[in-house]
Design a protein around this motif. Structure first.
Motif, PDB file in Angstrom:
ATOM      1  N   TYR A  14       0.822  -1.208   0.000  1.00  0.00           N
ATOM      2  CA  TYR A  14       0.000   0.000   0.000  1.00  0.00           C
ATOM      3  C   TYR A  14       0.852   1.253   0.000  1.00  0.00           C
ATOM      4  O   TYR A  14       1.892   1.312   0.644  1.00  0.00           O
ATOM      5  CB  TYR A  14      -0.914   0.025   1.237  1.00  0.00           C
ATOM      6  CG  TYR A  14      -1.807  -1.177   1.343  1.00  0.00           C
ATOM      7  CD1 TYR A  14      -2.915  -1.320   0.525  1.00  0.00           C
ATOM      8  CD2 TYR A  14      -1.536  -2.187   2.258  1.00  0.00           C
ATOM      9  CE1 TYR A  14      -3.735  -2.433   0.611  1.00  0.00           C
ATOM     10  CE2 TYR A  14      -2.346  -3.303   2.355  1.00  0.00           C
ATOM     11  CZ  TYR A  14      -3.447  -3.415   1.529  1.00  0.00           C
ATOM     12  OH  TYR A  14      -4.241  -4.527   1.620  1.00  0.00           O
ATOM     13  N   THR A  16       0.387   5.642   0.444  1.00  0.00           N
ATOM     14  CA  THR A  16      -0.515   6.689   0.907  1.00  0.00           C
ATOM     15  C   THR A  16      -0.669   7.754  -0.167  1.00  0.00           C
ATOM     16  O   THR A  16       0.307   8.153  -0.796  1.00  0.00           O
ATOM     17  CB  THR A  16       0.040   7.336   2.183  1.00  0.00           C
ATOM     18  OG1 THR A  16       0.380   6.316   3.108  1.00  0.00           O
ATOM     19  CG2 THR A  16      -0.966   8.253   2.817  1.00  0.00           C
ATOM     20  N   LYS A  20      -4.711  10.562   3.591  1.00  0.00           N
ATOM     21  CA  LYS A  20      -5.844   9.854   4.190  1.00  0.00           C
ATOM     22  C   LYS A  20      -6.160   8.539   3.497  1.00  0.00           C
ATOM     23  O   LYS A  20      -6.631   7.612   4.126  1.00  0.00           O
ATOM     24  CB  LYS A  20      -7.092  10.745   4.152  1.00  0.00           C
ATOM     25  CG  LYS A  20      -6.991  11.975   5.011  1.00  0.00           C
ATOM     26  CD  LYS A  20      -8.283  12.722   5.002  1.00  0.00           C
ATOM     27  CE  LYS A  20      -8.208  13.923   5.931  1.00  0.00           C
ATOM     28  NZ  LYS A  20      -9.469  14.655   5.955  1.00  0.00           N
ATOM     29  N   ARG A  21      -5.930   8.486   2.195  1.00  0.00           N
ATOM     30  CA  ARG A  21      -6.337   7.302   1.434  1.00  0.00           C
ATOM     31  C   ARG A  21      -5.128   6.472   1.027  1.00  0.00           C
ATOM     32  O   ARG A  21      -3.996   6.943   1.049  1.00  0.00           O
ATOM     33  CB  ARG A  21      -7.117   7.730   0.188  1.00  0.00           C
ATOM     34  CG  ARG A  21      -8.393   8.461   0.551  1.00  0.00           C
ATOM     35  CD  ARG A  21      -9.262   8.735  -0.634  1.00  0.00           C
ATOM     36  NE  ARG A  21      -8.583   9.606  -1.577  1.00  0.00           N
ATOM     37  CZ  ARG A  21      -9.092   9.968  -2.746  1.00  0.00           C
ATOM     38  NH1 ARG A  21     -10.280   9.542  -3.105  1.00  0.00           N
ATOM     39  NH2 ARG A  21      -8.434  10.760  -3.547  1.00  0.00           N
ATOM     40  N   PHE A  22      -5.410   5.219   0.659  1.00  0.00           N
ATOM     41  CA  PHE A  22      -4.355   4.295   0.245  1.00  0.00           C
ATOM     42  C   PHE A  22      -4.630   3.789  -1.151  1.00  0.00           C
ATOM     43  O   PHE A  22      -5.776   3.706  -1.581  1.00  0.00           O
ATOM     44  CB  PHE A  22      -4.269   3.107   1.218  1.00  0.00           C
ATOM     45  CG  PHE A  22      -3.861   3.495   2.600  1.00  0.00           C
ATOM     46  CD1 PHE A  22      -2.536   3.738   2.895  1.00  0.00           C
ATOM     47  CD2 PHE A  22      -4.799   3.637   3.603  1.00  0.00           C
ATOM     48  CE1 PHE A  22      -2.145   4.100   4.169  1.00  0.00           C
ATOM     49  CE2 PHE A  22      -4.428   4.005   4.877  1.00  0.00           C
ATOM     50  CZ  PHE A  22      -3.097   4.237   5.163  1.00  0.00           C
ATOM     51  N   ILE A  23      -3.554   3.438  -1.839  1.00  0.00           N
ATOM     52  CA  ILE A  23      -3.638   2.919  -3.194  1.00  0.00           C
ATOM     53  C   ILE A  23      -3.006   1.537  -3.202  1.00  0.00           C
ATOM     54  O   ILE A  23      -2.081   1.276  -2.437  1.00  0.00           O
ATOM     55  CB  ILE A  23      -2.951   3.898  -4.168  1.00  0.00           C
ATOM     56  CG1 ILE A  23      -3.441   3.717  -5.569  1.00  0.00           C
ATOM     57  CG2 ILE A  23      -1.466   3.831  -4.080  1.00  0.00           C
ATOM     58  CD1 ILE A  23      -3.083   4.871  -6.476  1.00  0.00           C
ATOM     59  N   ILE A  49      -7.980   2.623  -5.504  1.00  0.00           N
ATOM     60  CA  ILE A  49      -8.056   3.224  -4.174  1.00  0.00           C
ATOM     61  C   ILE A  49      -8.723   2.230  -3.238  1.00  0.00           C
ATOM     62  O   ILE A  49      -9.752   1.643  -3.572  1.00  0.00           O
ATOM     63  CB  ILE A  49      -8.833   4.555  -4.225  1.00  0.00           C
ATOM     64  CG1 ILE A  49      -8.067   5.559  -5.081  1.00  0.00           C
ATOM     65  CG2 ILE A  49      -9.056   5.104  -2.829  1.00  0.00           C
ATOM     66  CD1 ILE A  49      -8.802   6.833  -5.356  1.00  0.00           C
ATOM     67  N   SER A  51     -10.924   0.666  -0.264  1.00  0.00           N
ATOM     68  CA  SER A  51     -12.233   1.039   0.255  1.00  0.00           C
ATOM     69  C   SER A  51     -12.115   1.627   1.665  1.00  0.00           C
ATOM     70  O   SER A  51     -11.158   1.355   2.394  1.00  0.00           O
ATOM     71  CB  SER A  51     -13.165  -0.164   0.272  1.00  0.00           C
ATOM     72  OG  SER A  51     -12.707  -1.112   1.188  1.00  0.00           O
ATOM     73  N   LYS A  52     -13.113   2.422   2.042  1.00  0.00           N
ATOM     74  CA  LYS A  52     -13.092   3.063   3.357  1.00  0.00           C
ATOM     75  C   LYS A  52     -13.130   2.041   4.490  1.00  0.00           C
ATOM     76  O   LYS A  52     -12.583   2.277   5.562  1.00  0.00           O
ATOM     77  CB  LYS A  52     -14.287   4.008   3.491  1.00  0.00           C
ATOM     78  CG  LYS A  52     -14.148   5.263   2.675  1.00  0.00           C
ATOM     79  CD  LYS A  52     -15.282   6.217   2.965  1.00  0.00           C
ATOM     80  CE  LYS A  52     -15.087   7.498   2.199  1.00  0.00           C
ATOM     81  NZ  LYS A  52     -16.140   8.477   2.504  1.00  0.00           N
ATOM     82  N   THR A  55      -9.556   0.921   5.157  1.00  0.00           N
ATOM     83  CA  THR A  55      -8.563   1.960   5.420  1.00  0.00           C
ATOM     84  C   THR A  55      -8.109   1.975   6.875  1.00  0.00           C
ATOM     85  O   THR A  55      -6.922   2.126   7.151  1.00  0.00           O
ATOM     86  CB  THR A  55      -9.127   3.340   5.029  1.00  0.00           C
ATOM     87  OG1 THR A  55      -9.481   3.304   3.645  1.00  0.00           O
ATOM     88  CG2 THR A  55      -8.115   4.433   5.250  1.00  0.00           C
ATOM     89  N   LYS A  56      -9.035   1.793   7.816  1.00  0.00           N
ATOM     90  CA  LYS A  56      -8.681   1.843   9.234  1.00  0.00           C
ATOM     91  C   LYS A  56      -7.697   0.726   9.586  1.00  0.00           C
ATOM     92  O   LYS A  56      -6.707   0.957  10.285  1.00  0.00           O
ATOM     93  CB  LYS A  56      -9.939   1.740  10.082  1.00  0.00           C
ATOM     94  CG  LYS A  56      -9.679   1.876  11.564  1.00  0.00           C
ATOM     95  CD  LYS A  56     -10.950   1.769  12.374  1.00  0.00           C
ATOM     96  CE  LYS A  56     -10.655   1.845  13.854  1.00  0.00           C
ATOM     97  NZ  LYS A  56     -11.859   1.647  14.659  1.00  0.00           N
ATOM     98  N   ARG A  59      -4.277   1.482   8.134  1.00  0.00           N
ATOM     99  CA  ARG A  59      -3.620   2.557   8.890  1.00  0.00           C
ATOM    100  C   ARG A  59      -2.970   2.007  10.168  1.00  0.00           C
ATOM    101  O   ARG A  59      -1.860   2.396  10.532  1.00  0.00           O
ATOM    102  CB  ARG A  59      -4.644   3.629   9.229  1.00  0.00           C
ATOM    103  CG  ARG A  59      -4.053   4.908   9.715  1.00  0.00           C
ATOM    104  CD  ARG A  59      -5.093   5.996   9.885  1.00  0.00           C
ATOM    105  NE  ARG A  59      -5.864   6.263   8.689  1.00  0.00           N
ATOM    106  CZ  ARG A  59      -5.433   6.982   7.647  1.00  0.00           C
ATOM    107  NH1 ARG A  59      -4.230   7.498   7.678  1.00  0.00           N
ATOM    108  NH2 ARG A  59      -6.191   7.196   6.602  1.00  0.00           N
TER     109      ARG A  59
END
Length: 64
Positions: A14, A16, A20-23, A49, A51-52, A55-56, A59
């Motif tokens: 991944y 950043t 905030k988002r990851f690719i 990208i 998904s939300k 993402t958590k 992170r």
């Protein structure tokens, strides 16, 4: 409590973007490419990208 270590597997997979988002890369592009159409291979090469919902967790793995 000790400091969290970065998960190296997640660090390799991944990147950043925008803080905030990851690719990430798509799956199914590693081998057995002869039977796949050029259109399919072109679409698999494009980054996505994350998904939300995921993402958590990513992170936490990357400790950012």
């Amino acid at each position: 409590m000790p400091k969290l270590k970065t998960r190296k597997a997640a660090k390799k997979r991944y990147k950043t973007i925008g803080g905030k988002r990851f690719i990430r890369r798509k799956a199914f592009k590693g081998h057995l490419l002869e039977k796949k159409s050029p259109k399919q291979k072109k679409n698999l090469a494009k980054p996505v990208i994350v998904s939300k919902q995921d993402t958590k967790a990513i992170r936490i793995m990357l400790v950012c």
